[in-house]
Design an enzyme around this catalytic site. Structure first.
Site, PDB file in Angstrom:
ATOM      1  N   ASP A   1     -38.999  75.186   8.940  1.00 10.08           N
ATOM      2  CA  ASP A   1     -38.575  76.374   8.188  1.00 10.08           C
ATOM      3  C   ASP A   1     -38.729  76.085   6.696  1.00 10.08           C
ATOM      4  OD1 ASP A   1     -37.419  78.696   7.274  1.00 10.08           O
ATOM      5  OD2 ASP A   1     -35.401  78.248   8.004  1.00 10.08           O
TER       6      ASP A   1
ATOM      7  N   CYS B   1     -41.058  82.253   5.469  1.00  8.88           N
ATOM      8  CA  CYS B   1     -40.679  83.375   4.608  1.00  8.88           C
ATOM      9  C   CYS B   1     -41.885  83.850   3.796  1.00  8.88           C
ATOM     10  CB  CYS B   1     -39.510  82.998   3.706  1.00  8.88           C
ATOM     11  SG  CYS B   1     -39.751  81.458   2.848  1.00  8.88           S
TER      12      CYS B   1
ATOM     13  N   GLN C   1     -28.842  81.209   4.605  1.00 10.77           N
ATOM     14  CA  GLN C   1     -29.554  82.487   4.734  1.00 10.77           C
ATOM     15  C   GLN C   1     -28.733  83.594   4.086  1.00 10.77           C
ATOM     16  OE1 GLN C   1     -32.565  82.928   5.924  1.00 10.77           O
ATOM     17  NE2 GLN C   1     -32.959  81.049   7.065  1.00 10.77           N
TER      18      GLN C   1
HETATM   19  N1  SAH Z   1     -33.479  76.172   8.144  1.00  7.23           N
HETATM   20  C1  SAH Z   1     -32.492  76.376   7.130  1.00  7.23           C
HETATM   21  C2  SAH Z   1     -33.019  76.268   5.714  1.00  7.23           C
HETATM   22  C3  SAH Z   1     -34.300  76.983   5.423  1.00  7.23           C
HETATM   23  S1  SAH Z   1     -34.697  77.178   3.717  1.00  7.23           S
HETATM   24  C4  SAH Z   1     -31.776  77.708   7.348  1.00  7.23           C
HETATM   25  O1  SAH Z   1     -32.246  78.557   8.104  1.00  7.23           O
HETATM   26  O2  SAH Z   1     -30.725  77.905   6.732  1.00  7.23           O
HETATM   27  C5  SAH Z   1     -35.658  75.800   3.404  1.00  7.23           C
HETATM   28  C6  SAH Z   1     -34.887  74.509   3.214  1.00  7.23           C
HETATM   29  O3  SAH Z   1     -35.851  73.497   2.907  1.00  7.23           O
HETATM   30  C7  SAH Z   1     -33.880  74.512   2.069  1.00  7.23           C
HETATM   31  O4  SAH Z   1     -32.665  74.011   2.546  1.00  7.23           O
HETATM   32  C8  SAH Z   1     -34.484  73.537   1.045  1.00  7.23           C
HETATM   33  O5  SAH Z   1     -33.501  72.806   0.347  1.00  7.23           O
HETATM   34  C9  SAH Z   1     -35.303  72.632   1.926  1.00  7.23           C
HETATM   35  N2  SAH Z   1     -36.452  71.972   1.305  1.00  7.23           N
HETATM   36  C10 SAH Z   1     -37.242  72.425   0.306  1.00  7.23           C
HETATM   37  N3  SAH Z   1     -38.233  71.559   0.076  1.00  7.23           N
HETATM   38  C11 SAH Z   1     -38.074  70.527   0.947  1.00  7.23           C
HETATM   39  C12 SAH Z   1     -38.786  69.329   1.202  1.00  7.23           C
HETATM   40  N4  SAH Z   1     -39.856  69.012   0.504  1.00  7.23           N
HETATM   41  N5  SAH Z   1     -38.350  68.525   2.191  1.00  7.23           N
HETATM   42  C13 SAH Z   1     -37.246  68.842   2.914  1.00  7.23           C
HETATM   43  N6  SAH Z   1     -36.535  69.963   2.724  1.00  7.23           N
HETATM   44  C14 SAH Z   1     -36.935  70.796   1.740  1.00  7.23           C
END
Ligand code: SAH
Length: 468
Positions: free
Chosen positions: A385, A412, A283
């Site tokens: 998320d 988001c 973040q």
């Molecule tokens: N919950 C975490 C990350 C949120 S951002 C935090 O608060 O820090 C969204 C995350 O989803 C990122 O780490 C990205 O790499 C991951 N992501 C994106 N597409 C994805 C998918 N198809 N399957 C699993 N993870 C994914």
């Protein structure tokens, strides 16, 4: 009916999430960059489209009371970052609430309650990450920003949203590149080395990562560079070289090499230590993230013996900060380096009852099924998320079929959140109060958290499925 170059007098009623004031003239929508709700302005029409007009602000006839009293940032407005820099923060928060409400209304969910926007109140220096493109200005190496929607470099070291130390590092790196004749990448010819300067800071540890993104596997004087930057900035704990030789606007390539220090930095978030690899998501607003996770924790209201399934878990921050030592945490994340960090972070926090899967969370029938199985017999509390595009329809139907009592959705993008909530409701989930959180003050983005709770209707839906 409207002609280009025509001057219109307009009463601005809204500002959209690109920072454009919005008015209506004889029923036609007009967008005016730099205008604020409450302004009466004169604008010159610069574009006549089928269903809207674009006007250029010529004169403010009556200024809005919501106009900012002081200049927020010295960087040229065209950088496109803080699109609300000219608006009072209180008004920005109101606008963001209306934006989230509007998304739910458009999706047909006007009955859903949207709370006021929560914020830490800090609008400056809150970002812990920056990716500056390199370029040349008067023959000198510079970093800066691309002019909004272009690849034209506007040299600029300072940004009101970044920590002040980043400015000093930018200057140091450019001077070093100049003195040692390190070339700058040219998108047109594909020649030259330096593409981006990627900086990250751990706010509560003070640790900084400097990562040079280059069109090549090595740089002239790279060892000396690493040594000198660590000596000049003792907070730099990691100097990395990322290789990106592709003709692409994606910033980072796949390969990293450590030039000095560690291949990660650490930060402390919600009282816990997290290791952050450069390829992993973290973040960008540390204090905002603590606020966001606190709200997610309230909504998840984990009880003793609950299991937590954290989908799109990144380096594990939500799961590991919400859980206590005995909670079973299962995570799913696409980026391998992030999963590695999540596993290390669990160890750092002494959380032994954890399991992280690497793969696509959209792969419901295989990967998410496995993740549910790893949660054991009890149905977990689920946190999702996802990135802006939201959840895949198949994943939503799979989740609903697993029937967890609670799904905490951290989003988001209010539009995809509202779209997905419609589907969850059709599966019998009740939509709780939506709490927007301003993780990105002065920009057009807003985060939201909502808890979806399985209702009696969901029970009958599942019963019905069993009968069928
Ligand atoms: N919950 C975490 C990350 C949120 S951002 C935090 O608060 O820090 C969204 C995350 O989803 C990122 O780490 C990205 O790499 C991951 N992501 C994106 N597409 C994805 C998918 N198809 N399957 C699993 N993870 C994914």
């Amino acid at each position: 009916m409207f002609r280009k170059n025509e001057i219109l007098t307009l009463d601005i009623t809204e500002v959209n999430n690109l920072g454009c004031g919005v008015a209506k003239k004889d029923g036609v929508v007009v967008f005016v960059k730099g205008a604020v709700s409450g302004d009466r302005v004169e604008a010159k029409i610069i574009k006549v489209a089928k269903s809207f007009l674009v006007g250029r602000l010529e004169k403010i006839l009556t200024p809005s009371p919501h106009r900012a009293k002081e200049e927020f940032c010295k960087a040229p407005l065209a950088c496109g970052g803080c699109v609300y820099r000219h608006i009072e923060y209180e008004h920005e928060l109101d606008m963001k609430r209306r934006y989230v409400e509007g998304a739910f209304r458009k999706a047909g969910l006007s009955d859903v309650v949207v709370d006021k926007v929560r914020s830490t109140g800090a609008c400056r220096g809150y970002r812990n990450k920056a990716q500056y493109p390199f370029g040349l200005a008067s023959g000198k190496v510079r970093v800066g920003f691309y002019e909004s929607k272009t690849h034209k470099l506007m040299p600029c070291f300072s940004c009101a949203l970044q920590p002040p130390l980043f400015e000093d590092i930018c200057r140091f790196v450019c001077e070093f590149a100049d003195e040692n004749a390190i070339s700058v990448y040219d998108e047109k010819t594909g020649k030259g080395l330096l593409r981006h300067l990627y900086l990250r800071e751990g706010k509560n540890t003070g640790e900084v990562m400097v990562c040079l993104v280059a069109n090549g596997k090595e740089l002239p004087e790279e060892e000396r560079f690493a040594r000198e930057i660590c000596a000049a900035f003792p907070r730099v704990k990691s100097v990395m070289l990322n290789t990106n030789a592709k003709d692409t606007s994606v910033i980072l390539g796949d390969q990293y090499r450590t030039l000095a220090g560690r291949e990660y930095i650490e930060d402390i978030l919600c009282g816990k230590r997290f290791r952050i690899a450069p390829a992993a998501f973290y973040q960008v607003n540390h204090d905002g993230a603590e606020l966001l996770y606190g709200i997610a924790a309230e909504k998840a209201a984990l009880g003793e013996g609950d299991t937590l399934l954290d989908l799109y878990c990144g380096i594990g921050t939500i799961g590991l900060s919400l859980a206590d030592k005995d909670t079973r945490v299962v995570g799913v994340e696409l980026v391998e380096d992030a999963v590695r960090c999540a596993k290390e972070n669990a160890m750092l926090g002494g959380m032994e009852n954890t399991c992280f899967f690497c793969g696509d969370a959209g792969d419901a029938e295989r990967l998410v099924k496995e993740a549910f199985e790893a949660c054991g017999d009890a149905r977990p509390v689920v946190v999702v998320d996802p990135p802006r595009k939201g959840l895949d329809g198949k994943l939503i139907s799979y989740l609903a079929g697993q029937a967890p009592e609670k799904i905490v959705y951290v989003s988001c993008d209010p539009d995809t959140l509202a779209r997905d909530c419609v589907i969850f409701r059709s599966y019998g989930y009740e939509i709780g109060t939506v709490t927007p959180v301003d993780m990105f003050p002065k920009t057009g983005h807003v985060e939201s958290v909502v808890c979806l709770t399985r209702s009696d209707k969901a029970t009958s839906y599942n019963a019905l499925r069993r009968v069928i």
